[in-house]
Design a protein around this motif. Structure first.
Motif, PDB file in Angstrom:
ATOM      1  N   LYS A 283       0.825  -1.210  -0.030  1.00  0.00           N
ATOM      2  CA  LYS A 283      -0.050  -0.131   0.186  1.00  0.00           C
ATOM      3  C   LYS A 283       0.866   1.208   0.051  1.00  0.00           C
ATOM      4  O   LYS A 283       0.372   2.461  -0.181  1.00  0.00           O
ATOM      5  N   LEU A 284       2.018   1.100   0.119  1.00  0.00           N
ATOM      6  CA  LEU A 284       3.034   2.251   0.051  1.00  0.00           C
ATOM      7  C   LEU A 284       2.964   3.024  -1.127  1.00  0.00           C
ATOM      8  O   LEU A 284       3.385   2.492  -2.344  1.00  0.00           O
ATOM      9  N   ILE A 285       2.665   4.207  -1.314  1.00  0.00           N
ATOM     10  CA  ILE A 285       2.529   4.828  -2.429  1.00  0.00           C
ATOM     11  C   ILE A 285       3.498   6.111  -2.685  1.00  0.00           C
ATOM     12  O   ILE A 285       4.024   6.217  -3.939  1.00  0.00           O
ATOM     13  N   SER A 286       4.104   6.495  -1.763  1.00  0.00           N
ATOM     14  CA  SER A 286       5.388   7.504  -1.824  1.00  0.00           C
ATOM     15  C   SER A 286       6.131   7.510  -0.493  1.00  0.00           C
ATOM     16  O   SER A 286       5.361   7.308   0.647  1.00  0.00           O
ATOM     17  N   PHE A 287       7.358   8.183  -0.502  1.00  0.00           N
ATOM     18  CA  PHE A 287       8.090   8.035   0.599  1.00  0.00           C
ATOM     19  C   PHE A 287       8.901   9.370   0.657  1.00  0.00           C
ATOM     20  O   PHE A 287       9.400   9.954  -0.302  1.00  0.00           O
ATOM     21  N   ASP A 288       9.287   9.941   1.938  1.00  0.00           N
ATOM     22  CA  ASP A 288      10.187  10.857   1.775  1.00  0.00           C
ATOM     23  C   ASP A 288      11.048  10.960   3.305  1.00  0.00           C
ATOM     24  O   ASP A 288      10.729  10.161   4.244  1.00  0.00           O
ATOM     25  N   ILE A 289      12.220  11.738   3.339  1.00  0.00           N
ATOM     26  CA  ILE A 289      12.955  11.898   4.188  1.00  0.00           C
ATOM     27  C   ILE A 289      13.011  13.142   4.752  1.00  0.00           C
ATOM     28  O   ILE A 289      13.384  13.956   3.693  1.00  0.00           O
ATOM     29  N   ALA A 290      12.906  13.579   5.838  1.00  0.00           N
ATOM     30  CA  ALA A 290      12.914  15.057   6.312  1.00  0.00           C
ATOM     31  C   ALA A 290      14.095  15.543   7.127  1.00  0.00           C
ATOM     32  O   ALA A 290      14.651  14.495   7.982  1.00  0.00           O
ATOM     33  N   GLU A 291      14.416  16.758   7.420  1.00  0.00           N
ATOM     34  CA  GLU A 291      15.071  17.264   8.329  1.00  0.00           C
ATOM     35  C   GLU A 291      16.855  16.789   8.337  1.00  0.00           C
ATOM     36  O   GLU A 291      17.324  17.039   9.439  1.00  0.00           O
ATOM     37  N   MET A 292      17.323  16.673   7.056  1.00  0.00           N
ATOM     38  CA  MET A 292      18.594  16.181   6.953  1.00  0.00           C
ATOM     39  C   MET A 292      19.594  17.687   7.126  1.00  0.00           C
ATOM     40  O   MET A 292      19.187  18.565   6.165  1.00  0.00           O
ATOM     41  N   ASN A 293      20.218  17.737   7.866  1.00  0.00           N
ATOM     42  CA  ASN A 293      20.975  19.004   8.079  1.00  0.00           C
ATOM     43  C   ASN A 293      22.457  18.848   8.114  1.00  0.00           C
ATOM     44  O   ASN A 293      23.083  18.801   9.189  1.00  0.00           O
ATOM     45  N   PRO A 294      23.170  18.988   6.940  1.00  0.00           N
ATOM     46  CA  PRO A 294      24.545  18.737   6.801  1.00  0.00           C
ATOM     47  C   PRO A 294      25.492  19.767   7.665  1.00  0.00           C
ATOM     48  O   PRO A 294      26.541  19.382   8.019  1.00  0.00           O
TER      49      PRO A 294
END
Length: 322
Positions: A283-294
């Protein structure tokens, strides 16, 4: 306003094999509007969300605007286990211009709908967690009245009121208000919630909105059966799932390079086990990753963690649909 930029292939680097053994050799950098509709639903499209205006408004540490580039830089060096027939695209980055967060969220929604209409699986790299509002809107615009579930790996509910405007702390409150206005169910599950990261009012808001959550002391391998049961119950009640990982939910031992670091977060193993359950549901339609701060990363540790999660999801999706 929002600005869209195509990715130059030169940012993708790594070992040279001449056999596409590494992802930098596999990836195709293309303009999103130039993509043809893909018949193979295993096809993957990476989209950058270069924006930390929401983090700034939320009084967090800025720097996540550079997150997409940092994740891609690490990911390119990873091995490629995708089928030779599975396309893997870098479809560019949406950038926030003149502090206009709302415009970049609108642009993200438009691009997500476009990618889904072309039968690609979007993986969006951020950027602040305000990414979630635009991402969800794009899915909603594409799916219409289908029942969408949101699974958020995070220390924070991100259910702050919008009385002072949209921020990285308001995206799920915004979604909840939109659902209410449209008489649509708000299906939201948070994994890893911490009492030391959410005030009493936020817990009250979560309860009033019917939010499901697992606190971080129960979100670990010792309680994996309980986590699996909660996930299965949630997944059974929705048609599609949008999953978002906020890197600041991880302990800073694993993810120092985030907008709001803490040593009290969760570990990668329970996240991977949970992602397996989500992907197995189909059922997974889309994915993201947040708050990556180099700006606050050490030896690219957080970028590598983010890249590892992307690597896992894209290959698991590929296997599940093959």
């Amino acid at each position: 306003m929002a600005r869209y930029k195509q990715t130059p292939k030169s940012i993708w680097t790594g070992r040279i094999s001449s056999q596409e053994l590494y992802l930098h050799e596999k990836v195709q950098c293309v303009a999103i509007d130039a993509l043809e509709t893909i018949a193979d639903t295993q096809s993957i499209a990476l989209l950058g969300y270069a924006c930390d205006e929401g983090v700034k408004r939320n009084q967090g540490r800025i720097g996540a605007v550079e997150g997409p580039a940092a994740i891609k830089s690490s990911l390119g060096k990873f091995p490629n286990h995708l089928a030779s027939t599975t396309p893997f695209f870098d479809v560019g980055t949406i950038e926030c211009v003149a502090h206009e967060l709302e415009k970049v969220q609108e642009a993200l929604a438009e691009k997500i709908s476009l990618l889904l209409s072309k039968k690609l699986f979007p993986i969006v790299l951020g950027g602040g967690h305000d990414i979630a509002y635009g991402h969800y809107q794009g899915i909603r615009n594409y799916l219409g009245d289908k029942k969408i579930g949101i699974i958020n790996f995070d220390a924070h509910f991100d259910l702050r009121s919008t009385e002072n405007g949209n921020t990285s702390g308001t995206p799920f409150y915004q979604i909840a208000q939109d659902c209410k206005a449209q008489s649509i169910a708000f299906n939201y599950l948070c994994l890893g919630i911490r009492k030391d990261a959410n005030d009493k009012k936020l817990f009250e808001t979560a309860t009033s909105l019917g939010v499901s959550y697992i606190e971080h002391n129960n979100f670990n391998l010792h309680h994996v059966e309980h986590v699996h049961l909660i996930l299965m119950q949630f997944l059974e009640d929705v048609d599609y799932v949008y999953t978002t990982v906020d890197l600041d939910g991880f302990s800073s031992a694993f993810a120092p390079g985030v907008s709001a670091a803490s040593p009290m977060g969760f570990s990668p193993d329970i996240v991977l086990e949970s992602l397996k359950t989500i992907i197995d549901s189909k059922k997974l339609i889309s994915f993201d990753i947040a708050e990556m701060n180099p700006n606050y990363d050490r030896d690219q540790q957080t970028a590598k963690l983010a890249a590892s999660l992307v690597h896992f999801v894209m290959h698991a999706i590929n296997l599940e649909n093959s």
